[in-house]
Design an enzyme around this catalytic site. Sequence first.
Site, short mmCIF file in Angstrom:
data_model
loop_
_atom_site.label_atom_id
_atom_site.label_comp_id
_atom_site.label_asym_id
_atom_site.label_seq_id
_atom_site.Cartn_x
_atom_site.Cartn_y
_atom_site.Cartn_z
N ASP B 404 0.86 -1.16 0.00
CA ASP B 404 0.00 0.00 0.00
C ASP B 404 0.91 1.22 0.00
O ASP B 404 2.09 1.11 0.35
CB ASP B 404 -0.84 -0.07 1.27
CG ASP B 404 -1.73 1.13 1.41
OD1 ASP B 404 -2.26 1.56 0.39
OD2 ASP B 404 -1.89 1.60 2.54
N LYS B 405 0.41 2.35 -0.41
CA LYS B 405 1.29 3.51 -0.38
C LYS B 405 1.12 4.29 0.93
O LYS B 405 2.06 4.41 1.71
CB LYS B 405 0.99 4.43 -1.56
CG LYS B 405 2.02 5.53 -1.71
CD LYS B 405 1.71 6.45 -2.86
CE LYS B 405 0.61 7.42 -2.54
NZ LYS B 405 1.00 8.50 -1.65
N THR B 406 -0.10 4.75 1.16
CA THR B 406 -0.33 5.61 2.30
C THR B 406 -0.16 4.84 3.59
O THR B 406 -0.81 3.82 3.78
CB THR B 406 -1.74 6.20 2.24
OG1 THR B 406 -1.95 6.64 0.91
CG2 THR B 406 -1.89 7.32 3.22
N GLY B 693 -4.81 3.71 -3.61
CA GLY B 693 -6.03 4.36 -4.05
C GLY B 693 -5.76 5.79 -4.48
O GLY B 693 -6.65 6.51 -4.90
N LYS B 813 -7.47 -4.32 -5.31
CA LYS B 813 -6.17 -4.71 -4.78
C LYS B 813 -6.12 -6.22 -4.61
O LYS B 813 -5.16 -6.88 -4.99
CB LYS B 813 -5.93 -4.04 -3.43
CG LYS B 813 -5.73 -2.54 -3.49
CD LYS B 813 -5.40 -2.01 -2.11
CE LYS B 813 -5.12 -0.53 -2.16
NZ LYS B 813 -4.74 0.00 -0.84
N ASP B 834 -1.58 -1.02 5.93
CA ASP B 834 -1.82 -0.58 7.29
C ASP B 834 -3.28 -0.25 7.53
O ASP B 834 -3.69 -0.07 8.66
CB ASP B 834 -0.97 0.65 7.61
CG ASP B 834 -1.46 1.88 6.90
OD1 ASP B 834 -1.90 1.74 5.74
OD2 ASP B 834 -1.43 2.96 7.49
N ASN B 837 -8.51 -0.59 4.19
CA ASN B 837 -8.66 -0.85 2.76
C ASN B 837 -7.64 -1.87 2.25
O ASN B 837 -7.72 -2.30 1.12
CB ASN B 837 -8.56 0.45 1.96
CG ASN B 837 -7.23 1.13 2.20
OD1 ASN B 837 -6.54 0.82 3.16
ND2 ASN B 837 -6.86 2.03 1.31
N ASP B 838 -6.70 -2.22 3.09
CA ASP B 838 -5.70 -3.21 2.67
C ASP B 838 -6.05 -4.62 3.14
O ASP B 838 -5.38 -5.57 2.79
CB ASP B 838 -4.32 -2.85 3.22
CG ASP B 838 -3.93 -1.45 2.83
OD1 ASP B 838 -4.16 -1.09 1.68
OD2 ASP B 838 -3.41 -0.72 3.69
#
Lengths: 340, 1149
Positions: B404-406, B693, B813, B834, B837-838
């Site tokens: 994930d990025k954020t 996202g 994802k 984290d 949404n993951d």
Amino acid sequence: MVKQESESANRPDNTAFTQQRLPAWQPILSAGIVIPGFVLIGLAFIGIGVALLVTSRSIQVLELDYTGDGNGSPCSSCSQSTTVNCKCSLNFTLDTLFQGPVFFYYGLSNYFQNYRRYGASKDDNQLYGDLSYFTSPSSSCSPYDYDGSKNPIVPCGSIANSMFNDTFTLTRTVSGKTDSVPLDGKGIAWWTDYNVKYRNPSVTPLKNAFNGTVKPIDWAKPAYELDTSDASNNGFVNQDFLVWMRRAALPNFRKLYRRIDASGDYQNGLPAGNYTIDITYNYPVRVFNGAKKVVFSNVSWMGGKNEFLGIAYLVIGSLCVVMSVVMLIVYAKFKFPDEE
Amino acid sequence: MLRRRLNRWFGGEDRRVDSRTIYVGHRPCPANEVFIPPKFCDNRIVSSKYTVWNFLPKNLFEQFRRIANFYFLIIFLVQVIVDTPTSPVTSGLPLFFVITVTAIKQGYEDWLRHKADNEVNKYRVTVLEDGRRIQKESEKIKVGDVLEVDEDETFPCDLILLQSSRDDGTCFVTTASLDGESNHKTHYTVPDTERDVESLNATIECEQPQPDLYKFVGRMHIYKNNEEPTLRSLGPENLLLKGATLKNTQSICGVAVYTGMETKMALNYQGKSQKRSVVEKSINAFLLVYLCILVSKALVCTTLKYVWQSKPGQDEPWYNEKTLKEKETNRYLNMFTDFLSFMVLFNFIIPVSMYVTVEMQKFLGSFFISWDKDFFDSEIEEGALVNTSDLNEELGQVEYVFTDKTGTLTQNNMEFIECCIDGHQYKYRDASSEVDGFCVTDGPMNTVQQKAGREREELFLRALCLCHTVQVKESTEQGQGQEDGRIDQVDGLMVDGQVVPPLQEQRGFIASSPDEIALVQGAMRYGFTFLGLESKTMKILNRTNDVEMYELLHVLNFDPVRRRMSVIVRSISGETLLFCKGADSSIFPRVKQEEVEKIRMHVERNATDGYRTLCVAYKHLTPEEYDQVDSGLREARLALQDREEKLMAVYNQVETGMNLIGATAVEDRLQEEAAETMEALQGAGIKVWVLTGDKMETAKSTCYACRLFKRNTELLELTVRTLEYPGKRREDRLHDLLLEYHKKTVQDAPPAKTRVARNWSSQDFGFIVDGATLSMVLNSSSENNLHDYKDLFLQICQNCTSVLCCRMAPLQKAQIVKMVKNSKGSPITLSVGDGANDVSMILEAHVGIGIKGKEGRQAVRNSDYAIPKLKHLKKLLLAHGHLYYVRIAHLVQYFFYKNLCFILPQFLYQFFCGCSQQPLYDAAYLTMYNICFTSMPILAYSLFEQHISIEMLLENATLYRQIGKNAMLRWGPFLYWTLLGVFHGLVFFFGVWFLFSNPALQDNGQAFGNWSYGTIVFTILVFTVTLKLALDTRHWTWINHFVIWGSLAFYVFFSFFWGGVIWPFLRQQRLYFVFANMLSSVSAWLVIIVLILLSLLPEILYVVLRKPRGPYARQKKLVQSSAGGIQSPRSSARPLLMRTFSDESSTVS
């Protein structure tokens, strides 16, 4: 579940164990260790191998088959007849002294003492002298537990029943005079078997303990009369019986029969001369294509004659040396890979 | 289980209808003539699996459902029933041991659960009954009971909040024990119920229990004397969940709606689906091979037995007659029992203890992860968390990392950077450099171009202050006074401007998303301070230090599909305003188009700089419009079914035709060492995919910052933007692009091998795809070339060093992960995330890693491993994963090997004993071999081995590639180990066989029997397999020394002991003094030594000859990387050895 720990308890212990930092020895099997190691081991093995081989070669062995297969063999008549205590004799000549101490073995081949059901067919409790097992032998002895009229057999089981019952006497003919060679039957079984594992019931006379029981079907004499000459060699602690009860590992085996008593003329072993073995031929082996033999052998520190060990040591020892040379060559090539 | 089923029967009626009706306080309602008290389950929480009565049968049943245990049970039963060579004890004892240990462990765990259950069930709660307060045990709560809960108490069941001690009808709860989010959440009472709970006459209709913590729909009918019942909608904000704790509120009253096993907490206890590791699959494959070996051995022996017996004189020699029973038994039945006997004799080839050892290795080994202090993060005071120990080795096999990025690549620590109002850029400069930072005229709003009108500015800032769900953190003191005090404080501080900013930033805000806090704080810097929400009134302190009040009418919550949120507020002047903020893509289509262009430029520029951008829009609502919206929302909220969809429809309807005011840019800084970690992962041959996202531009810049994309990386874009191509349909364009990229990456690329070799020099490709395009690729089912698309896409992705997927919905994802997981070669995937949404992708991947970040604990709860920071991933994979894999792979191979060479002599012995199933080894040896003599060293090895030191593993990421693709458990190594086992077995058996050609092995001429034979073989066996392990051990801690030498010593000691006593419980004293006699024979000693050496010779040779490449290359690398810096002890030892070697060479040659 959510852990409810105090904050300080969260910090992992900083010990060598938990951090996988236990001091450790990291052995390196490098050429510097292995090649000299191999050379040393190889040399040592070659040394041992030579010693073993020399020792083994020095052991004298005399094997005489008396199955009586061929017509010409002395015991062929006995092997065909079913007479009890059939007599036959074997002659052999020694040109030189047979170095003592000399051991007298009998050998059987194609005889499966290691057959599972055969091996299980005994009752150790009975053989330990427990009288309650005299009257009701273990079922593992079947079909040698009761005779036809439901009398318990003691000692029960097929091992005991099939006890080797050929007997041998050895005579030497010196200048026409026959002289019987003294044979010692003591200490041919394991000390612990004789003294601990097997025990006669503490009944005197021993015969009374066997009241109500019958002898094994194929036995000529009951257990308490195995050795009429020596009372302490009777019952379950008869040395021949004990030797038989220790099952052989392989179908071709030899078992110790007697030792040549080192006394008188036989102080140093069997002197040169003509010998006769008088055999009381009872044990049938031809029905299962077996063979019987008598073996005279002396032993060394390594036991009986066995070339295998010496050869194995020599081969592996020289293998080690050869490999160290190979490694040397390999290393010489790969020593400085960055220079190539 | 039974309870649940019973419930289903009794409550069957109930279940069929979609809702349940609850009578508050069990008071009959006027509307219903007959009051039938409905049946619901009681409030007993049963997390335990067993009771005292059913423990034994149930536990045994569960244990024997495992295929291995069942197999051993069958073997045991065969031994009991059929006359077999080994006593049932030999296989019964290990099985009994395993079953008992497992049962004890499970029993203990269940006892703990019982205790915990009891604690919960016996907890005293206060029930309001007929106006009296009655203390009850928690388990006696029935649905419909009105409960009183005090501060800091946890709710005993799911409650609808009726009354709160707070004036505004709210209460605060923390759901830390449910989802780990420690912020206080506000819950609201149902309107009209606050006054008199005692006389409240109402029914509640609500949906059947469902596990989603954040969803609840229901409605309440309130009956007042002879009036039409009032209808109130109930939502999650009215529902207090069992397990949550009441905070900052003295007491509340609520009515129980879900109890016991039907509470949301209990429903959420259902375990995750079990993930199985590749190693386990390998074990099963090997097991099958060994099963085949076992069966074929038994078949061979059975056949041989009957062949042998058919020879005259062999079947029943006179010395070994069969029993009557044996003679009578059917010949074929005899064959069958013989076959079974052989199976039993050889069954040790598949050891019970392997399962135990593997389990123990996994269980104990996982502690090293949670103990690792490198994973400890002092900020959150937590280390790594291991949720499952089944996947340790999988960490060493990862080929794809989905991150994930954020919050994962970035810190999720948002900082307000700049904003843009009406196309004018406002950059915030550090307040400390600017005196009087809140002045408009010469303030920090550094104009790049012109300034927007003051009115627009303030509107924008008000929007920031109002459009959020942020709470002001209340400190320990409570009440109104503190609230005032804070205003005073703010006022006071305003006097001397310099001190203000830092102190003000300390003001605690709590929000579910850190973006919102950053925005509110950003607005604060510009002079608009959000003071808090009090009974539906939002207070804002504006630039002129006036408190502005807004009545909060509706919150249109954020959701990832809409990607925006709105609030509807009414100002004091009576204006109704809608403020909306959200992602540009979701806002731009909903605002007047002429405003878009000037802001779009800023948004894109900000996104390229790696900032997170949000657009802010507003809308005036006329009273008519508002009424319409209001009724629409109320209606939708009252709906029991499809409430979400209905709400969404209303939201979408309202959020149109808005006016765009501006945009914000928030920076999300990279996690510490994010770039290093990513580089290390790529160095380890792992492909990193970023699934986010976020906007493409933002994500791309993050990728550059993380060095996932490098300067020479050629980016292949497959996004909505590149699909726009004049004169072409999107589908066609997609087709063209896919083919073009495929040609570039797959066809033109050099073959895989050379690419690995020159790895970095060759052209790197980066691939970018966005959600919309991805769904086009995946869902082009109507197209006839669907297969091609998905395949092409996958191939392109797999040939790129890194892939960026932006604008992903959570489900997408998971889709991506699934696609890669099921692709050719089924690579091992790992997901890091984290946030909530993951979760889907964490659950989907082979290994799910949760980052203990700021977005709650959902990811952590659903993960297999949780780590505090992304940087810990490096050590987790490169060091822990690598080591665990090597350890367990070696453990498995070794176990199969040692049992093969254990049983092979026994098999060979059958040829020499008339195939009579005579065991070679004594029963005690058969039983103890795997339990005692050889189990501890391999366990210690599999826990402590570090064939390469951890530092080295971390320094050289490429080492990770060596074990990729299950390298140590493929058929090659398996064959090697099997052949080794066969070789050893042959050496053991025939070595001793040659020796026994003359069984007179003692110097007193006495002969050895069959048990001596077995004991010699067994002694060689035990020593060889232990020393083989010793040879493999590269890391000798004292524990290794202890168990290896200890095991051997124990074997010797045990053998003496076992043979030294007449055991009264044994039928046959087979081994009496056999071992001691063996040791008295020089030949036995010599044969043992020579055979051990012979067995180990190839191994030693292999180790030595392999050396020149292994450590030397490694050492070279180390020298290069550390450049004369710290050298490991090994490397310093190396030259010395080389020197010894050269000395040696001169002497020998």
